[in-house]
Design a protein around this motif. Structure first.
Motif, short mmCIF file in Angstrom:
data_model
loop_
_atom_site.label_atom_id
_atom_site.label_comp_id
_atom_site.label_asym_id
_atom_site.label_seq_id
_atom_site.Cartn_x
_atom_site.Cartn_y
_atom_site.Cartn_z
N LEU A 223 0.84 -1.19 0.00
CA LEU A 223 0.00 0.00 0.00
C LEU A 223 0.88 1.24 0.00
O LEU A 223 1.72 1.40 0.89
CB LEU A 223 -0.90 0.03 1.24
N PRO A 224 0.69 2.15 -0.96
CA PRO A 224 1.51 3.36 -1.00
C PRO A 224 1.15 4.33 0.12
O PRO A 224 -0.02 4.46 0.49
CB PRO A 224 1.20 3.97 -2.37
N GLU A 225 2.13 5.01 0.65
CA GLU A 225 1.89 6.00 1.71
C GLU A 225 1.27 7.26 1.13
O GLU A 225 1.54 7.65 -0.01
CB GLU A 225 3.21 6.35 2.40
N GLY A 226 0.45 7.92 1.94
CA GLY A 226 -0.11 9.21 1.56
C GLY A 226 -1.09 9.15 0.41
O GLY A 226 -1.37 10.17 -0.22
N ILE A 353 -2.05 2.72 9.06
CA ILE A 353 -2.77 1.99 8.03
C ILE A 353 -4.26 2.11 8.33
O ILE A 353 -4.70 1.75 9.43
CB ILE A 353 -2.37 0.50 7.99
N LEU A 354 -5.04 2.59 7.37
CA LEU A 354 -6.47 2.80 7.60
C LEU A 354 -7.27 2.07 6.53
O LEU A 354 -7.18 2.40 5.34
CB LEU A 354 -6.81 4.29 7.60
N SER A 386 -4.04 4.08 2.96
CA SER A 386 -5.47 3.87 3.16
C SER A 386 -6.12 3.19 1.97
O SER A 386 -5.80 3.49 0.81
CB SER A 386 -6.17 5.20 3.44
N LEU A 387 -7.04 2.27 2.27
CA LEU A 387 -7.78 1.55 1.24
C LEU A 387 -9.25 1.53 1.64
O LEU A 387 -9.58 1.25 2.80
CB LEU A 387 -7.23 0.12 1.14
N ILE A 388 -10.13 1.83 0.68
CA ILE A 388 -11.55 1.96 0.98
C ILE A 388 -12.36 1.01 0.09
O ILE A 388 -12.09 0.90 -1.11
CB ILE A 388 -12.01 3.43 0.77
N ILE A 389 -13.29 0.29 0.70
CA ILE A 389 -14.25 -0.52 -0.05
C ILE A 389 -15.51 0.31 -0.25
O ILE A 389 -16.06 0.84 0.72
CB ILE A 389 -14.62 -1.81 0.70
#
Length: 416
Positions: A223-226, A353-354, A386-389
């Protein structure tokens, strides 16, 4: 309209809801249900049994139908909605979107003349949404059903609805509005994925199963930062299960890595301060009684106290239009208010990590915009990964840096 007020909460301050000239509140529940069926915003509140088949049978038994009629109706309804393979599945093992489809099947099986649906597609993928809307329209035309849907997302309703109403929260009125509003729904912005090279979190040869089903074959990614990524895919494909694996709630094969260290060596209490997870069901997240208590608890435990000052938190509360409900019990807020409270409380925690599982379900267009902007600003300012579904794409994709699509037991980067 379903006759649940005032017996089960709330007050009717004026007027009467009538069914065939009789007040609905005077009808006994099983008689009322023969005519009016309601799908709740949270489908899990509608379930009382263990499996899909048992749930449908239970609902129909309460209508005092004959055993043969119940068997025939269960079979026909599962076939109508393409849920035959779900018959013996346990309800608690289904994804949020799958649960909504089963809850809708239960309502349809009851055969009521009037069907009230509260955010029935909030966690349903776009293909499922189109299919269910078509099925509902066919029921209205061929069976003479009256169907009333409450929805914040107007996608797919063009050429289907006969009337469109809008609640005016200022004047406290419900007004019928012109159908041109439906045609003004904006198109989604395509995602052109561009990933930062910097990363502190990822997985190597990660794979996992659900019962006997393989959901993900060995896969590696960082997962890339920012940046804010979108995790897309059909209902039941394994998106929430991926988040459960990354937050160490289920067993998996392979490695989850943080700062090049295998996370399996990190204690779960410490891992919870590294990976933050916004649950799909808001009330699962709440610990305290009131909204203010919930925010205060996050403030006391934030990992970014210099960023989340009292002034910034009050500004965020105002932006999300929660100021008037801070002293209210969290569990009695509307579904949209619960979502906003839940997301804000986790943003304040600010784990590096969110992961956000359907944080936009049930939000109106203004609230969706405010939540997305707040999430993106926090991710950038604090350099979070951060990753969002989300099955909602309009108003979302323009604020996304990259899209990770889940299909065929694999994850692939879209548009890049």
């Amino acid at each position: 309209m379903a006759g649940l007020y005032p017996e089960y909460g709330g007050k009717i301050t004026a007027g009467t809801i009538k069914l065939n000239g009789q007040s609905v509140s005077t009808l006994v529940p099983y008689e009322r249900a023969k005519h009016i069926a309601m799908l709740f915003q949270n489908p899990s509140r509608q379930f009382a049994m263990r499996t899909v088949k048992e749930q449908l049978i239970f609902a129909l038994e309460n209508l005092q139908l004959s055993p043969q009629s119940i068997t025939d109706l269960v079979t026909a309804t599962l076939h109508q909605l393409g849920l035959e393979s779900f018959k013996d599945r346990q309800l608690l093992t289904l994804s949020g979107g799958e649960q909504q489809r089963v809850a809708l099947a239960t309502v349809i099986a009851m055969g009521s003349d009037i069907i009230l649906l509260d955010e029935p597609f909030a966690n349903v993928d776009q293909n499922g949404r189109r299919t269910l809307l078509t099925d509902l329209k066919n029921m209205q035309i061929t069976q003479g059903k009256t169907i009333f849907i409450s929805d914040h997302d107007l996608t797919g309703y063009q050429d289907l609805v006969d009337h469109l109403y809008e609640v005016d929260t200022v004047q406290k009125n419900i007004n019928e509005i012109n159908q041109t509003r439906l045609n003004s729904v904006t198109r989604e912005t395509p995602v052109h994925s561009k990933l930062n090279a910097a990363s502190v979190f990822g997985w190597h040869d990660l794979s996992f199963t659900a019962a006997t089903r393989t959901l993900l074959t060995p896969h590696s990614f960082h997962l890339p930062e920012g940046q804010l990524g979108l995790l897309s895919g059909a209902n039941g494909i394994g998106k929430s299960t991926l988040f459960a694996a990354l937050s160490h709630q289920i067993n998996y094969q392979g490695q989850v890595l943080y700062k090049n260290k295998a996370s399996e060596r990190i204690r779960i209490k410490q891992w919870a301060r590294i990976v933050g997870l916004v649950f799909q069901n808001s009330t699962d997240q709440f610990i305290k009684l009131t909204a203010q208590d919930e925010i205060s608890l996050s403030h006391q435990n934030t990992l970014q106290p210099h960023y989340w000052t009292e002034r910034r938190i009050k500004s965020a509360v105002r932006k999300l239009h929660l100021s008037e409900v801070m002293d209210h019990v969290s569990y009695q807020l509307s579904g949209g208010q619960q979502k906003k409270l839940q997301v804000l409380s986790m943003l304040i925690m600010s784990q590096p990590i969110l992961l956000l599982d359907e944080p936009l379900a049930g939000l109106d267009a203004v609230s969706l915009k405010n939540v997305m902007e707040l999430v993106r600003r926090t991710v950038i300012d604090l350099n979070l990964s951060s990753l969002i579904i989300s099955h909602q794409r309009i108003g979302v994709t323009e604020l996304i840096d990259y899209e990770l699509n889940f299909a065929n037991q694999a994850l692939t980067i879209q548009g890049g």
